[in-house]
Design an enzyme around this catalytic site. Structure first.
Site, PDB file in Angstrom:
ATOM      1  CG  HIS A 260      -2.855   3.790   2.404  1.00 52.24           C
ATOM      2  ND1 HIS A 260      -3.446   3.336   1.042  1.00 52.24           N
ATOM      3  CD2 HIS A 260      -3.074   2.466   3.068  1.00 52.24           C
ATOM      4  CE1 HIS A 260      -3.676   1.916   1.051  1.00 52.24           C
ATOM      5  NE2 HIS A 260      -3.772   1.607   2.185  1.00 52.24           N
TER       6      HIS A 260
ATOM      7  CG  ASN B 162      -6.630  -0.508   1.041  1.00 51.55           C
ATOM      8  OD1 ASN B 162      -5.951   0.149   0.198  1.00 51.55           O
ATOM      9  ND2 ASN B 162      -5.966  -1.035   2.039  1.00 51.55           N
TER      10      ASN B 162
ATOM     11  CB  CYS C  13      -0.912  -0.074   1.151  1.00 55.40           C
ATOM     12  SG  CYS C  13      -2.415  -1.124   1.043  1.00 55.40           S
TER      13      CYS C  13
END
Length: 329
Positions: free
Chosen positions: A256, A286, A116
């Site tokens: 994020h 996500n 990520c």
């Protein structure tokens, strides 16, 4: 000659049409909208449902969106960096194919994988190439087809992830705008807590690994959450201190989009007002490498030249970091 900094000069994005809502997930696993929303902040996520299409499809669409908006000839691009954790194929780099498909015939290209944190680490890499003076236009794409590695009978992971792509063009700046500072971190302790067991060189694909569902994402949610909260908050606070930025000096937090509670904890540590925290996790879930550029794309019209943006991310590995950037347009 003034010092060269690397500034973002254009943004592009793409999300698939199919919407996987919390209501649909209620029919697949034992969960409900209230539970998902309260723990993650996610309402829906997008999935790429086209047969035979992978991450490159998303990346090409996002890059084409950027090229169209910027009225840019792809032949002017020097380098394409493809930030992804779900490449089309195990060997042939996805970025190379994407560069060819968008007509960036004068660029070299490669993939960058830091889970990520891939796009954040890619920002650092793009910046270094620009600052070297050798390259004028670096296209950084963050794209992931997370639905390809998710078990939709596992309620711990299937509620979190979605598919999407975003792209940013980096160019030299002589006004002191663009990337100002970075703090990037990693720690191999995270290898056990967020991973896919099979398909790599340790455990190649076999009938047994498929039967055991070892090609899907495994996440120890509590451990990852704990490390993500402390990791993202620490580096975000540190980068503010190092650059003498008060909470008033920060115009926007670009975090994020993994979990709304992690984003809130990071903002709280930075003492940044909620109105400056940009969130779209409720729409996309996500999207891993795509979260940061999708936030930029969704809120692009809010940014003013000279705005102070703090980027923060946390990913499997573990990998994490923060980048301080001054917006250039």
């Amino acid at each position: 000659m003034n010092k060269i900094t690397a500034a973002i000069t254009a943004i592009g994005s793409y999300v698939p049409e199919y919407v996987l809502s919390n209501q649909v997930l209620e029919t697949l696993v034992d969960t409900n909208d209230e539970w998902i929303t309260s723990r993650t902040g996610i309402k829906e996520r997008r999935l790429l449902k086209l047969d035979g299409e992978g991450t490159s499809y998303l990346a090409i669409k996002a890059a084409q969106n950027l090229l169209e908006k910027a009225k840019l000839d792809p032949k002017e691009i020097d380098l394409v960096i493809m930030a992804t954790t779900t490449p089309d194929l195990p060997v042939a780099a996805t970025g190379v194919y994407v560069a060819s498909q968008i007509g960036a015939t004068n660029a070299f290209a490669y993939d960058l994988q830091a889970a990520c944190s891939s796009f954040l680490f890619g920002m650092s890499t793009a910046s270094a190439y620009i600052q070297s003076g050798k390259y004028k236009k670096v296209l950084l794409i963050g794209a992931d087809k997370m639905s390809s590695i998710i078990d939709y009978t596992d309620r711990a992971t299937c509620i979190i992830f979605g598919d999407g792509a975003g792209a940013a063009l980096f160019e030299p700046n002589y006004e002191g705008l663009g990337v100002q500072d970075e703090i990037l971190k990693s720690d191999g302790i995270g290898r056990e807590f967020l991973k896919i067991d099979a398909g790599g060189s340790i455990l190649p694909p076999s009938e047994e690994t498929i039967k055991n569902k070892q090609h899907f994402v495994f996440q120890d949610g509590k451990t990852v959450f704990k490390h993500a909260v402390s990791g993202m908050a620490d580096v975000s606070e540190k980068i503010m201190q190092r650059n003498n930025l008060s909470h008033d000096d920060v115009n926007w937090l670009i975090a994020h989009q993994a979990n709304k509670r992690i984003i809130d904890a990071t903002a709280s540590r930075m003492n940044v007002d909620e109105s400056k925290v940009l969130v779209n996790i409720h729409r996309y879930g996500n999207t891993t490498s795509a979260t940061l550029p999708l936030v930029l794309a969704d809120f692009e019209d809010k940014f003013k030249k000279g705005d102070n943006l703090i980027f923060a991310a946390f990913g499997g590995g573990f990998t994490w970091g923060s980048i301080y950037l001054k917006w250039a347009y």
